[in-house]
Scaffold this active site. Structure first.
Site, PDB file in Angstrom:
ATOM      1  N   LYS A 188       0.867  -1.189   0.000  1.00 32.24           N
ATOM      2  CA  LYS A 188       0.000   0.000   0.000  1.00 32.24           C
ATOM      3  C   LYS A 188       0.896   1.228   0.000  1.00 32.24           C
ATOM      4  O   LYS A 188       1.700   1.428   0.890  1.00 32.24           O
ATOM      5  CB  LYS A 188      -0.925   0.063   1.215  1.00 32.24           C
ATOM      6  CG  LYS A 188      -1.950   1.190   1.035  1.00 32.24           C
ATOM      7  CD  LYS A 188      -2.569   1.686   2.314  1.00 32.24           C
ATOM      8  CE  LYS A 188      -1.746   2.650   3.091  1.00 32.24           C
ATOM      9  NZ  LYS A 188      -1.473   3.948   2.428  1.00 32.24           N
ATOM     10  N   GLU A 264      10.175   0.701  10.595  1.00 29.46           N
ATOM     11  CA  GLU A 264      11.241   1.701  10.470  1.00 29.46           C
ATOM     12  C   GLU A 264      10.560   3.035  10.733  1.00 29.46           C
ATOM     13  O   GLU A 264       9.733   3.487   9.936  1.00 29.46           O
ATOM     14  CB  GLU A 264      11.860   1.606   9.068  1.00 29.46           C
ATOM     15  CG  GLU A 264      13.262   2.165   9.018  1.00 29.46           C
ATOM     16  CD  GLU A 264      13.280   3.612   8.601  1.00 29.46           C
ATOM     17  OE1 GLU A 264      13.179   4.471   9.501  1.00 29.46           O
ATOM     18  OE2 GLU A 264      13.380   3.867   7.397  1.00 29.46           O
ATOM     19  N   CYS A 298      13.680  10.208   7.731  1.00 31.35           N
ATOM     20  CA  CYS A 298      13.576   9.705   9.104  1.00 31.35           C
ATOM     21  C   CYS A 298      14.919   9.829   9.813  1.00 31.35           C
ATOM     22  O   CYS A 298      14.986   9.959  11.022  1.00 31.35           O
ATOM     23  CB  CYS A 298      13.072   8.270   9.096  1.00 31.35           C
ATOM     24  SG  CYS A 298      13.903   7.280   7.882  1.00 31.35           S
ATOM     25  N   GLU A 395      10.420  15.087  16.466  1.00 29.28           N
ATOM     26  CA  GLU A 395      10.741  14.988  15.045  1.00 29.28           C
ATOM     27  C   GLU A 395       9.908  16.017  14.276  1.00 29.28           C
ATOM     28  O   GLU A 395       8.681  16.013  14.342  1.00 29.28           O
ATOM     29  CB  GLU A 395      10.413  13.581  14.539  1.00 29.28           C
ATOM     30  CG  GLU A 395      10.810  13.383  13.095  1.00 29.28           C
ATOM     31  CD  GLU A 395      10.605  11.958  12.614  1.00 29.28           C
ATOM     32  OE1 GLU A 395       9.574  11.356  12.953  1.00 29.28           O
ATOM     33  OE2 GLU A 395      11.480  11.455  11.884  1.00 29.28           O
TER      34      GLU A 395
HETATM   35  P1  ADP Z   1       2.590  10.773   7.931  1.00 33.27           P
HETATM   36  O1  ADP Z   1       1.950  11.055   9.260  1.00 33.27           O
HETATM   37  O2  ADP Z   1       3.818  11.520   7.734  1.00 33.27           O
HETATM   38  O3  ADP Z   1       1.643  10.826   6.760  1.00 33.27           O
HETATM   39  P2  ADP Z   1       2.313   8.039   8.413  1.00 33.27           P
HETATM   40  O4  ADP Z   1       3.146   7.284   9.344  1.00 33.27           O
HETATM   41  O5  ADP Z   1       0.936   8.451   8.841  1.00 33.27           O
HETATM   42  O6  ADP Z   1       3.105   9.309   8.012  1.00 33.27           O
HETATM   43  O7  ADP Z   1       2.155   7.293   7.011  1.00 33.27           O
HETATM   44  C1  ADP Z   1       3.006   6.308   6.511  1.00 33.27           C
HETATM   45  C2  ADP Z   1       2.188   5.221   5.867  1.00 33.27           C
HETATM   46  O8  ADP Z   1       1.382   4.631   6.868  1.00 33.27           O
HETATM   47  C3  ADP Z   1       1.227   5.690   4.784  1.00 33.27           C
HETATM   48  O9  ADP Z   1       1.181   4.707   3.764  1.00 33.27           O
HETATM   49  C4  ADP Z   1      -0.096   5.761   5.510  1.00 33.27           C
HETATM   50  O10 ADP Z   1      -1.209   5.614   4.662  1.00 33.27           O
HETATM   51  C5  ADP Z   1       0.025   4.575   6.436  1.00 33.27           C
HETATM   52  N1  ADP Z   1      -0.876   4.628   7.607  1.00 33.27           N
HETATM   53  C6  ADP Z   1      -1.334   5.718   8.255  1.00 33.27           C
HETATM   54  N2  ADP Z   1      -2.152   5.362   9.260  1.00 33.27           N
HETATM   55  C7  ADP Z   1      -2.218   4.009   9.255  1.00 33.27           C
HETATM   56  C8  ADP Z   1      -2.901   3.027  10.047  1.00 33.27           C
HETATM   57  N3  ADP Z   1      -3.680   3.362  11.060  1.00 33.27           N
HETATM   58  N4  ADP Z   1      -2.706   1.727   9.751  1.00 33.27           N
HETATM   59  C9  ADP Z   1      -1.893   1.345   8.734  1.00 33.27           C
HETATM   60  N5  ADP Z   1      -1.245   2.222   7.957  1.00 33.27           N
HETATM   61  C10 ADP Z   1      -1.390   3.532   8.196  1.00 33.27           C
END
Ligand code: ADP
Length: 496
Positions: A188, A264, A298, A395
């Site tokens: 995804k 990560e 990161c 961060e």
């Molecule tokens: P940011 O906050 O910088 O957008 P995230 O950690 O939220 O970074 O996003 C990194 C990835 O994790 C993206 O592909 C996002 O769609 C996914 N993501 C965000 N929330 C969830 C969740 N609750 N479960 C699984 N994947 C998630």
């Protein structure tokens, strides 16, 4: 919704952009026909809309991946798996300009940074293609009447959740070792940056991968990401992103089928400049360490500690360097820094800049938005930052650095390690003994000495403490995607 659209980039012209979901080596529409818009962060305009996967589409993709795993991929010869991966690398190489331009368009990173990223993608896929037929078990000499051996077997179907800061590289870091070791994958991508990965999906078929081996979905974290991390038919989830989401994913994995998890996560990495360092060089690396990719790394060196006798000279040189950075149209070949990826990230970073000003730190450079359109932020340096300030602790994920003074080696090790994170660190010194002593004392997964951001596919990368679980890249990543089977054969038939 159509499964493709025509788009244009200023450097490569018009191209066909797939917009569907890639399942079983085919483009399909999302079952619920949902879609979402992708925004160009340099102009704030909509680029196009793409299909949005829900849990129903995740279900389809997992079924396809399971069929491929059972039906062929787990028994495809390792050499053949390697050939597919190296084919994929070769197709990316032929299309490097196109992939780089699409990344530039959707993420706002400079075209030169995007191109370096695609080079690294190619290197990573080739590297893991090379590993495919070098994964070995052991024979164990236990008893002359028995034969004991181990096999490294794939886990099954792997879910991989990708962030937006290096959309193609993070994908390569994850699919490389997973596919080389015989797993099938459901990826995804991040909602901000699905486009390059969709173009790449077409190469998967061209490279000869059987249907279902690699499926690529666009969708939100809360829906498609959550469906992956809690899916009962997924054997492992790999995630790169924020520590907060990492916690959600490990919880979902624990509450569903106890799937394996590698994470990560975030960082607040220290970059230490000792008084004996080559100051000009240290300034260059510190500058690169924080401002590379708009500070959206990161491992960004966002806490800079400078020994007091060179502090003033360092700050002045660093200020000049930061102010000279070209922040503008990412498609301009001379641009180093483009816009931040989204309005949300822009607002978050500007919030931290305001917070730094209010807390009494000195703005040495930047501190403002650049341009009136697009999410551009000036490279910002805060000096006189103390350990209790948020800009030193949290961060920021943007072009903002906090600089503080230190007196002794012992003191700076303590300051550096005073963080819940432990992803990377930098040490600048001409003294080899200092370099080794300090590197050994820092609680971080990577230490760069007299350099920064030297990530390479041959070298493991990952975090200590709350920066993650497991290692990506290098031989170490193979362990994330294999499980050891022990086989014992009784040769005589009746040993006891
Ligand atoms: P940011 O906050 O910088 O957008 P995230 O950690 O939220 O970074 O996003 C990194 C990835 O994790 C993206 O592909 C996002 O769609 C996914 N993501 C965000 N929330 C969830 C969740 N609750 N479960 C699984 N994947 C998630």
């Amino acid at each position: 919704m159509s499964l493709s659209t025509k788009l244009e980039t200023p450097v490569t012209g018009i191209y066909t952009q797939p917009t569907g979901l890639w399942i079983d080596n085919q483009w399909v529409e999302a079952i619920e026909k949902n879609s979402f818009e992708v925004i160009n962060p340099a102009t704030e305009e909509v680029i196009c809309s793409v299909s949005e996967a829900t849990d129903k589409d995740v279900e389809e993709a997992v079924s396809a991946a399971r069929r491929a795993f059972e039906g062929c991929w787990r028994t495809t010869t390792p050499q053949q798996r390697g050939i597919h991966l190296t084919n994929l690398a070769q197709i990316c190489e032929k299309n490097i300009d196109n992939l780089a331009a699409i990344e530039c368009l959707e993420s706002g990173k400079s075209i030169s940074t995007a191109k370096e990223e695609i080079f690294a993608v190619i290197g990573c896929l080739r590297y893991y293609g090379g590993w495919a037929d070098k994964i070995e078990g052991k024979t164990l000499d236990i008893n002359p009447e028995t034969l004991h051996y181990t096999r490294q077997e794939p886990l099954g179907v792997c879910g991989q959740i990708i962030p937006w800061n290096f959309p193609m590289l993070m994908l390569a870091f994850k699919i490389g070792p997973a596919l080389a070791t015989g797993n099938t994958v459901v990826v995804k991508t991040a909602e901000q940056t699905p486009l390059a990965a969709l173009v790449f999906a077409d190469y998967v078929k061209q490279a000869g991968f059987p249907p279902g081996v690699l499926n690529i979905l666009s969708g939100s974290g809360k829906v498609a990401g959550a469906a992956i991390s809690s899916h009962m038919g997924i054997d492992k989830v790999a995630f790169t992103g924020s520590t907060a989401v990492g916690r959600t994913i490990i919880k979902a994995a624990a509450m569903s089928n106890l799937k394996q998890v590698t994470l990560e996560l975030g960082g607040k990495s220290p970059n230490i400049v000792f008084s004996d360092a080559d100051i000009e060089q240290a300034v260059s690396w510190v500058n690169f360490g924080i401002y590379y990719n708009q500070g959206q790394c990161c491992c960004a060196g966002s806490r800079v500690y400078v020994q007091e006798s060179v502090y003033d000279a360092f700050i002045e040189a660093f200020k000049k360097r930061a102010q000279a950075i070209s922040v503008r149209d990412p498609f301009d070949a001379k641009t180093f820094q483009g816009p931040q990826v989204s309005q949300r990230q822009f607002d978050r970073i500007m919030g931290y800049i305001e917070e730094g000003k209010k807390s009494g730190a000195t703005v040495k450079a930047g501190g403002k938005r650049q341009e009136s359109k697009g999410y551009f932020i000036q490279p910002t340096i805060f000096s006189n930052v103390t350990a209790d300030m948020k800009i030193m602790q949290e961060e920021i994920f943007g072009p903002v650095v906090a600089v503080a003074k230190f007196k002794t080696e012992e003191e700076v090790i303590k300051m550096s390690n005073d963080s819940p994170y432990g992803l990377a660190a930098g040490v600048h010194t001409k003294d080899l003994n200092t370099a080794i002593r300090v590197s050994n004392s820092l609680l971080s997964g990577t230490v760069w000495v007299n350099c920064y951001n030297m990530v390479h596919h041959q070298q493991p990368f990952g975090g200590y403490k709350q920066s993650g679980i497991g290692r990506e890249l290098g031989e170490a990543a193979l362990a994330n995607y294999t499980q050891t089977k022990s086989v014992a054969i009784c040769l005589s038939g009746a040993l006891f």
